[in-house]
Design a protein around this motif. Sequence first.
Motif, PDB file in Angstrom:
ATOM      1  N   VAL A  92       2.115   4.377 -25.041  1.00 39.95           N
ATOM      2  CA  VAL A  92       2.748   5.373 -24.170  1.00 39.95           C
ATOM      3  C   VAL A  92       2.809   4.867 -22.741  1.00 39.95           C
ATOM      4  CG1 VAL A  92       2.556   7.720 -23.269  1.00 39.95           C
ATOM      5  CG2 VAL A  92       1.993   7.248 -25.659  1.00 39.95           C
ATOM      6  N   ARG A  93       1.754   4.203 -22.302  1.00 36.65           N
ATOM      7  CA  ARG A  93       1.686   3.765 -20.903  1.00 36.65           C
ATOM      8  C   ARG A  93       2.705   2.679 -20.575  1.00 36.65           C
ATOM      9  NH1 ARG A  93      -4.692   4.528 -20.450  1.00 36.65           N
ATOM     10  NH2 ARG A  93      -4.652   6.531 -19.364  1.00 36.65           N
ATOM     11  N   ARG A  94       3.223   2.043 -21.581  1.00 41.06           N
ATOM     12  CA  ARG A  94       4.313   1.102 -21.327  1.00 41.06           C
ATOM     13  C   ARG A  94       5.530   1.846 -20.780  1.00 41.06           C
ATOM     14  NH1 ARG A  94       7.157  -3.083 -25.685  1.00 41.06           N
ATOM     15  NH2 ARG A  94       8.975  -3.552 -24.387  1.00 41.06           N
ATOM     16  N   LYS A  95       5.667   3.116 -21.146  1.00 41.98           N
ATOM     17  CA  LYS A  95       6.840   3.888 -20.765  1.00 41.98           C
ATOM     18  C   LYS A  95       6.625   4.747 -19.524  1.00 41.98           C
ATOM     19  CE  LYS A  95       8.223   4.345 -25.641  1.00 41.98           C
ATOM     20  NZ  LYS A  95       8.546   5.324 -26.700  1.00 41.98           N
ATOM     21  N   MET A  96       5.398   4.822 -19.034  1.00 37.99           N
ATOM     22  CA  MET A  96       5.122   5.617 -17.836  1.00 37.99           C
ATOM     23  C   MET A  96       4.245   4.802 -16.885  1.00 37.99           C
ATOM     24  SD  MET A  96       2.903   8.471 -19.933  1.00 37.99           S
ATOM     25  CE  MET A  96       2.824   9.607 -18.580  1.00 37.99           C
ATOM     26  N   GLN A  97       4.752   4.590 -15.680  1.00 36.49           N
ATOM     27  CA  GLN A  97       4.079   3.742 -14.713  1.00 36.49           C
ATOM     28  C   GLN A  97       3.861   4.498 -13.404  1.00 36.49           C
ATOM     29  OE1 GLN A  97       3.073   0.223 -15.076  1.00 36.49           O
ATOM     30  NE2 GLN A  97       3.143   1.031 -17.148  1.00 36.49           N
ATOM     31  N   VAL A  98       3.135   3.872 -12.487  1.00 37.51           N
ATOM     32  CA  VAL A  98       2.775   4.531 -11.237  1.00 37.51           C
ATOM     33  C   VAL A  98       3.014   3.590 -10.061  1.00 37.51           C
ATOM     34  CG1 VAL A  98       0.359   3.813 -11.463  1.00 37.51           C
ATOM     35  CG2 VAL A  98       0.926   5.776 -10.009  1.00 37.51           C
ATOM     36  N   VAL A  99       3.452   4.166  -8.955  1.00 37.77           N
ATOM     37  CA  VAL A  99       3.502   3.462  -7.671  1.00 37.77           C
ATOM     38  C   VAL A  99       2.515   4.177  -6.755  1.00 37.77           C
ATOM     39  CG1 VAL A  99       4.894   2.810  -5.673  1.00 37.77           C
ATOM     40  CG2 VAL A  99       5.891   2.761  -7.967  1.00 37.77           C
ATOM     41  N   PHE A 100       1.512   3.457  -6.272  1.00 38.07           N
ATOM     42  CA  PHE A 100       0.431   4.076  -5.523  1.00 38.07           C
ATOM     43  C   PHE A 100       0.799   4.265  -4.059  1.00 38.07           C
ATOM     44  CE2 PHE A 100      -1.733   1.993  -9.087  1.00 38.07           C
ATOM     45  CZ  PHE A 100      -2.457   3.067  -9.591  1.00 38.07           C
ATOM     46  N   GLN A 101       0.014   5.113  -3.400  1.00 32.88           N
ATOM     47  CA  GLN A 101       0.273   5.454  -2.007  1.00 32.88           C
ATOM     48  C   GLN A 101       0.031   4.283  -1.060  1.00 32.88           C
ATOM     49  OE1 GLN A 101      -2.025   8.776  -0.642  1.00 32.88           O
ATOM     50  NE2 GLN A 101      -1.527   8.468   1.507  1.00 32.88           N
ATOM     51  N   ASP A 102      -1.065   3.570  -1.266  1.00 31.30           N
ATOM     52  CA  ASP A 102      -1.477   2.546  -0.307  1.00 31.30           C
ATOM     53  C   ASP A 102      -1.071   1.161  -0.788  1.00 31.30           C
ATOM     54  OD1 ASP A 102      -2.627   0.993   1.601  1.00 31.30           O
ATOM     55  OD2 ASP A 102      -4.692   1.622   1.233  1.00 31.30           O
ATOM     56  N   PRO A 103      -0.056   0.548  -0.181  1.00 27.88           N
ATOM     57  CA  PRO A 103       0.370  -0.781  -0.632  1.00 27.88           C
ATOM     58  C   PRO A 103      -0.619  -1.881  -0.257  1.00 27.88           C
ATOM     59  CG  PRO A 103       1.590  -0.157   1.332  1.00 27.88           C
ATOM     60  CD  PRO A 103       0.759   1.041   0.946  1.00 27.88           C
ATOM     61  N   PHE A 104      -1.621  -1.545   0.549  1.00 26.43           N
ATOM     62  CA  PHE A 104      -2.588  -2.553   0.981  1.00 26.43           C
ATOM     63  C   PHE A 104      -3.759  -2.673   0.010  1.00 26.43           C
ATOM     64  CE2 PHE A 104      -0.327  -1.108   4.716  1.00 26.43           C
ATOM     65  CZ  PHE A 104       0.036  -2.297   5.319  1.00 26.43           C
ATOM     66  N   SER A 105      -4.111  -1.589  -0.669  1.00 29.93           N
ATOM     67  CA  SER A 105      -5.245  -1.640  -1.594  1.00 29.93           C
ATOM     68  C   SER A 105      -4.818  -1.666  -3.061  1.00 29.93           C
ATOM     69  CB  SER A 105      -6.166  -0.433  -1.368  1.00 29.93           C
ATOM     70  OG  SER A 105      -5.482   0.779  -1.639  1.00 29.93           O
ATOM     71  N   SER A 106      -3.525  -1.491  -3.334  1.00 32.22           N
ATOM     72  CA  SER A 106      -3.078  -1.437  -4.731  1.00 32.22           C
ATOM     73  C   SER A 106      -2.830  -2.806  -5.334  1.00 32.22           C
ATOM     74  CB  SER A 106      -1.803  -0.591  -4.840  1.00 32.22           C
ATOM     75  OG  SER A 106      -0.756  -1.149  -4.078  1.00 32.22           O
ATOM     76  N   LEU A 107      -2.954  -3.866  -4.521  1.00 29.64           N
ATOM     77  CA  LEU A 107      -2.793  -5.231  -5.025  1.00 29.64           C
ATOM     78  C   LEU A 107      -4.101  -5.992  -4.876  1.00 29.64           C
ATOM     79  CD1 LEU A 107       0.684  -6.111  -3.429  1.00 29.64           C
ATOM     80  CD2 LEU A 107       0.235  -5.590  -5.834  1.00 29.64           C
ATOM     81  N   ASN A 108      -4.423  -6.785  -5.876  1.00 33.62           N
ATOM     82  CA  ASN A 108      -5.631  -7.601  -5.847  1.00 33.62           C
ATOM     83  C   ASN A 108      -5.462  -8.710  -4.800  1.00 33.62           C
ATOM     84  OD1 ASN A 108      -7.742  -9.410  -6.323  1.00 33.62           O
ATOM     85  ND2 ASN A 108      -7.700  -9.093  -8.530  1.00 33.62           N
ATOM     86  N   PRO A 109      -6.306  -8.728  -3.755  1.00 33.01           N
ATOM     87  CA  PRO A 109      -6.114  -9.721  -2.686  1.00 33.01           C
ATOM     88  C   PRO A 109      -6.314 -11.156  -3.142  1.00 33.01           C
ATOM     89  CG  PRO A 109      -8.203  -8.577  -2.412  1.00 33.01           C
ATOM     90  CD  PRO A 109      -7.465  -7.857  -3.497  1.00 33.01           C
ATOM     91  N   ARG A 110      -6.980 -11.360  -4.282  1.00 38.55           N
ATOM     92  CA  ARG A 110      -7.241 -12.715  -4.777  1.00 38.55           C
ATOM     93  C   ARG A 110      -6.216 -13.170  -5.816  1.00 38.55           C
ATOM     94  NH1 ARG A 110     -12.441 -10.507  -4.129  1.00 38.55           N
ATOM     95  NH2 ARG A 110     -13.772 -11.722  -2.723  1.00 38.55           N
ATOM     96  N   MET A 111      -5.247 -12.329  -6.099  1.00 36.94           N
ATOM     97  CA  MET A 111      -4.244 -12.654  -7.129  1.00 36.94           C
ATOM     98  C   MET A 111      -2.885 -12.862  -6.465  1.00 36.94           C
ATOM     99  SD  MET A 111      -3.097 -10.375 -10.458  1.00 36.94           S
ATOM    100  CE  MET A 111      -4.629 -10.659 -11.360  1.00 36.94           C
ATOM    101  N   ARG A 112      -2.213 -13.934  -6.851  1.00 38.16           N
ATOM    102  CA  ARG A 112      -0.856 -14.137  -6.355  1.00 38.16           C
ATOM    103  C   ARG A 112       0.018 -12.969  -6.816  1.00 38.16           C
ATOM    104  NH1 ARG A 112      -0.489 -19.461  -4.493  1.00 38.16           N
ATOM    105  NH2 ARG A 112      -2.138 -20.836  -5.284  1.00 38.16           N
TER     106      ARG A 112
END
Length: 299
Positions: A92-112
């Motif tokens: 089910v989660r393949r069909k429903m996704q999320v865009v988070f409020q904070d673009p600074f904390s929603s990405l792993n800083p150690r991952m390209r």
Amino acid sequence: MNAVTPVLEVDELVRHFTTKDFLGREVHRVRAVDGVSFTVAPGETLGLVGESGSGKSTTGRLVLRLDDPTEGRIRFEGQDITHLNAAQLLAVRRKMQVVFQDPFSSLNPRMRVGDAVAEPLKSHRILKTAAERHERVAQLFQRVGLDPRFAERFPHQFSGGQRQRIGIARALAVSPRLIVADEPITALDVSIQAQIVNLFMDLQQELGMAYLFIAHDLAMVRFLCHRVAVMLRGRIVEMATTEQLFAHPRHPYTQALISAMPIPDPDRELARQRIFYEAVTPPREARLAEVEKGHWVLA
């Protein structure tokens, strides 16, 4: 109900949080979401608005099953997902996704960032080879207006607006039917907010996705959403088409919210009359009543 099956149906959704003493006895109960019902049709944007603490983000988390409801039912494309376990939810989660409020904390800083966008493809086993995933990431970057060469960079090398575009690319990776956007423009500059909102609209026209757009910026909601639900203390107090809601708000809380909207005209802004409403918890027995076709008010 329309002949077309809604992408999302929420029926009397409830989420209570409790605090307990050292003996395990309940001492306080917070009714974060207290009997919320709505639907989202394919290709529709439903705005969920209200003051901080009204239960908007908790509702979004419940819809995505990131949190378990206390009561109520959630149906996605006709399937009851309220009590599915983690393994059952994966499809089910393949069909429903999320865009988070904070673009600074929603990405792993150690991952390209390219790896971050490719992560859903790996998790859902959509593309098997690294070359296929690399090509898909390049396509996604182009779709959200970023140079595919940026995929090799790290999050700290991007502005807030660029990071939010990366977050949108990650949500699009698995071709979802529904995106829950939890205040996705709040942390951005005003000029960048317009770019992101236009991107959401362009992607919806192109791909036919539905959005649950959680926000407190009524001007953006008015511009982007087809219908609006107003939340107060865990309840929906008014729900209507965007045109109906802004032309004829019926609930005093909605009237107060709309009266607080800034007007981009100095003379009209000086003459604007604010409506004050002391927010109180709606009575438990109150129910939404249809005052005109498609326009519901808690009474």
